[in-house]
Design an enzyme around this catalytic site. Sequence first.
Site, PDB file in Angstrom:
ATOM      1  N   ASN A 279       0.812  -1.204  -0.017  1.00  0.00           N
ATOM      2  CA  ASN A 279      -0.114  -0.019   0.019  1.00  0.00           C
ATOM      3  C   ASN A 279       0.985   1.165  -0.097  1.00  0.00           C
ATOM      4  O   ASN A 279       2.173   1.135  -0.015  1.00  0.00           O
ATOM      5  CB  ASN A 279      -1.050  -0.089   1.158  1.00  0.00           C
ATOM      6  CG  ASN A 279      -0.146   0.109   2.542  1.00  0.00           C
ATOM      7  OD1 ASN A 279       0.845  -0.364   2.496  1.00  0.00           O
ATOM      8  ND2 ASN A 279      -0.873   0.779   3.557  1.00  0.00           N
ATOM      9  N   CYS A 281       1.860   3.674   1.936  1.00  0.00           N
ATOM     10  CA  CYS A 281       2.989   3.941   2.825  1.00  0.00           C
ATOM     11  C   CYS A 281       4.056   2.820   3.247  1.00  0.00           C
ATOM     12  O   CYS A 281       4.807   2.842   4.129  1.00  0.00           O
ATOM     13  CB  CYS A 281       2.245   4.620   4.211  1.00  0.00           C
ATOM     14  SG  CYS A 281       1.547   6.258   3.644  1.00  0.00           S
ATOM     15  N   GLU A 283       3.082  -0.134   4.797  1.00  0.00           N
ATOM     16  CA  GLU A 283       3.182  -1.050   5.715  1.00  0.00           C
ATOM     17  C   GLU A 283       2.461  -2.557   5.703  1.00  0.00           C
ATOM     18  O   GLU A 283       2.360  -3.464   6.526  1.00  0.00           O
ATOM     19  CB  GLU A 283       2.441  -0.322   7.105  1.00  0.00           C
ATOM     20  CG  GLU A 283       0.940   0.063   7.001  1.00  0.00           C
ATOM     21  CD  GLU A 283       0.784   1.283   6.125  1.00  0.00           C
ATOM     22  OE1 GLU A 283       1.755   1.807   5.392  1.00  0.00           O
ATOM     23  OE2 GLU A 283      -0.393   1.858   6.305  1.00  0.00           O
TER      24      GLU A 283
HETATM   25  N1  UDP Z   1      -3.520   6.972   3.105  1.00  0.00           N
HETATM   26  C1  UDP Z   1      -4.088   7.521   1.844  1.00  0.00           C
HETATM   27  N2  UDP Z   1      -4.166   8.860   1.855  1.00  0.00           N
HETATM   28  C2  UDP Z   1      -3.546   9.619   2.963  1.00  0.00           C
HETATM   29  C3  UDP Z   1      -2.859   9.210   3.859  1.00  0.00           C
HETATM   30  C4  UDP Z   1      -2.936   7.451   4.056  1.00  0.00           C
HETATM   31  O1  UDP Z   1      -4.596   6.653   1.066  1.00  0.00           O
HETATM   32  O2  UDP Z   1      -3.629  10.869   2.551  1.00  0.00           O
HETATM   33  C5  UDP Z   1      -3.553   5.379   3.193  1.00  0.00           C
HETATM   34  C6  UDP Z   1      -2.294   4.799   2.787  1.00  0.00           C
HETATM   35  O3  UDP Z   1      -2.590   3.411   2.270  1.00  0.00           O
HETATM   36  C7  UDP Z   1      -1.362   4.678   3.983  1.00  0.00           C
HETATM   37  C8  UDP Z   1      -2.702   4.121   5.061  1.00  0.00           C
HETATM   38  O4  UDP Z   1      -3.893   5.074   4.458  1.00  0.00           O
HETATM   39  O5  UDP Z   1      -0.717   3.455   4.177  1.00  0.00           O
HETATM   40  C9  UDP Z   1      -2.617   4.316   6.568  1.00  0.00           C
HETATM   41  O6  UDP Z   1      -1.977   5.876   6.561  1.00  0.00           O
HETATM   42  P1  UDP Z   1      -2.080   6.468   8.055  1.00  0.00           P
HETATM   43  O7  UDP Z   1      -1.889   5.619   9.111  1.00  0.00           O
HETATM   44  O8  UDP Z   1      -1.415   7.775   8.194  1.00  0.00           O
HETATM   45  O9  UDP Z   1      -3.919   6.947   7.952  1.00  0.00           O
HETATM   46  P2  UDP Z   1      -4.574   7.401   9.010  1.00  0.00           P
HETATM   47  O10 UDP Z   1      -5.654   6.363   9.399  1.00  0.00           O
HETATM   48  O11 UDP Z   1      -3.925   8.170  10.192  1.00  0.00           O
HETATM   49  O12 UDP Z   1      -5.273   8.905   8.302  1.00  0.00           O
END
Ligand code: UDP
Length: 575
Positions: A279, A281, A283
Site C-alpha cells: 500500500n 506507505c 506497511e
Molecule cells: N492513506 C491514503 N491517503 C492519505 C494517507 C494515508 O490513502 O492521505 C492510506 C495509505 O494506504 C496509508 C494508510 O492509509 O498507507 C494508512 O495511513 P495512516 O496511518 O497515516 O492513515 P490515518 O488512518 O492516520 O489517516
Amino acid sequence: TAVRPGGDVIDDLGLSPVALAVLSERYLLRDDSGSLRETPGQMMDRVAVAVAHAEDDYRPGASHGYAERFATVLRAREFLPNSPTLMNAGTSLGVLSGCYVLPIEDSLESIFDTLRTTALLHRAGAGTGFSFSRLRRRGSATSGGGVASGPVSFIELYDAASQVIRLGGRRRGANMAVLDVHHPDIEEFLRAKSDTGALPTFNLSVGVTDDFLHAAAQGRSHRLIDPATGRLVRELPARELFAQIAENAWRTGEPGLLFLDTVNRANPVPELGRLQATNPCGEVPLSAFESCTLGSVNLARFLDGDGLDEVRLAEVVRLGVRFLDDVLDVSVHPVPALAEAARATRKIGLGVMGVAEMLAALGLPYDSPAAVRYVSGLMARISRWAHAASRELAAERGPFPLYPHSRWVTSAPMRNAQVTSIAPTGTISLIAGTSAGIEPFYAIAYTRHVLGRDFDHFEPLLRERARAHGAWSPTLEAEISASGTVSDCAGLPESLRRSFVTAHEIDPRWHIRMQAAVQRHTDAAVAKTINLPATADVATMREVFRQAWQAGVKGITVYRDDTRPEQVLRCPESC
Ligand code: UDP
C-alpha cells in the site's frame, strides 16, 4: 447539536485545535446545507454502532453490547481505526479499509480497469498500491503496430487521474508504484520524481531482490529483462544502479526500497502468488485485489507509573482485533473482486501509535539499547495477544477460507491471515493526540501545515515533565520554541534532554534498529521514515539502504530534511 451557536464544532472529547479542525473539515458528517451533523464523540458512536452490526450475524442481539465497548475505547482514543473507517462507517460510502493493492497486467484493458477501480477507491479516501513491473518496456512493440510508452508513462496517467479525484474528495487518495529492479525502464523510474512537484500522488519503491543486493555488494553485473518477452535487454554493473537509486533518494527522498525476498519469505499465503507491491506507505504487502483494514492502539493511554497497564492493554488489543474483523464484514467494496479477496484471507492490521510519547514518559531515550529492547518485548507481547484474539475468533466464527493453504496451517486455526501491521497513523495520531506510529518525536516544537493553515505544536509531555522537575519558565519555553529541540537546554535536567530526543538528532542506525525490532514481531510491515539531517551525504544514504536490508526490514523510506518544498512538518530554525 454538533455546533455552538457561533458555528464552531463542539469539543466533547477534549481534542487539540488541529484535531478539531481536521475532524470538522474532513471527517464529521454534514447535512445537505453543509452544517455539521455530529460532534467528535458522536462520530465515534456512529463508527462503533456501524461496526458492531457485524456481531449480530454471529450472535443475534450481540451488537448492542459490542457497540458500547467499541465506543468506550474509541472515545477514550485508546484504539482508533484507519481514517476511511472513521469517515465512512455508517454512511453510504461503505469503503472502510485504508488501502488496497491492485493488479496491472500488460494490457490496456487491465490498465484502464484498474484505473477505474482506483478512482472509486480514492473517492472513498482509500490508498492504492501497484506493481508496474509487468508492463512491457518503453519502445517495445504493441499489438496495434505502435510503440509502448512504458511503465512510467502509465504512472503519470494514474497520477493525473488521482489528482483530479483528490480535488473533489475529503482525503487524498495516495498511491504506491513499485517497479522491479530488473525492469529495463528502471532508470527512468528512479528519476520520475526528480522534478519538484512531479507525481504528487505517488510514492515510488524499487522492488529489490537479494540477488541484486548481493551483486551490488560484490561488484557483479545486473541484468535488465523485458517482462513481456523474458529477453535480456541490457546488462550494467549492479553497484552503478544501486548508486543511482541512493543518489535519487538522497536528492528527493524517492524512491524507497521494497525488499521483495524478505517480504515473500513472510508471505502468509504463498499459494496466492509472489507479493509484488504494498500500500502507499509500505506497511502492508498484499496480493492483487487484497486490502488491509488498519487500526492502532494508543500506547500513551496505557502509561501507569513506571510502565504500562498491560492487563488493560491486552484487553484493548483483543477488542481491537475483534473490531477490525467486524469491519471486514460491514465493509462494502466497489468491485466484486475486492470483496472476494478480502473474504478469502481476512487480512487486518493492528498496530501501535504513541511509541515516542511512551518512551519519553518512561525515561527511555529512543536511541538507546534499553528503548529498542523495551519496544521489541512489548511488540512481541502485543503480537501474541493479537494472534490469540484471532484464534479465539476462529474458534467462534471459523478460520479464514484460505487457512488450509496458508503458512498458519501448522498451528491452531486463525481468523485472519495477517493480524499486525504498523501504520504511519498520520491523521489518527493527531486525533488521538500522541506521537505517530513508532516514529520518534519529529521535534519538541514545530509547525504543522495542514488544511492550508499553520498549527503550532509544543510537546505537552515535555512541558508537564519540566514542571514536575521545577525547571519550567517562560524563557525556557521560548528557547525551545526557537530551536525545536531540548538537547542543548541547560535549564533542563540531563535525563529529560535525553528522553525527549528528536528525529534528526537520532543516528539513522537507531532508526533502523527500532524499525527492525518492531518488524520482527509484526506480520505485515512497518511504516517508518528514516530521517536524515540535510547535511547527510550520498554515501550515508547507500549505507542506510544496506543496513536496512541486513537488518531484515521489509522496506525502507528515507527522508533528508528540506529536500521537498511541500514538507508538512517544519522545525523552527535549527533542529
Ligand atoms: N492513506 C491514503 N491517503 C492519505 C494517507 C494515508 O490513502 O492521505 C492510506 C495509505 O494506504 C496509508 C494508510 O492509509 O498507507 C494508512 O495511513 P495512516 O496511518 O497515516 O492513515 P490515518 O488512518 O492516520 O489517516
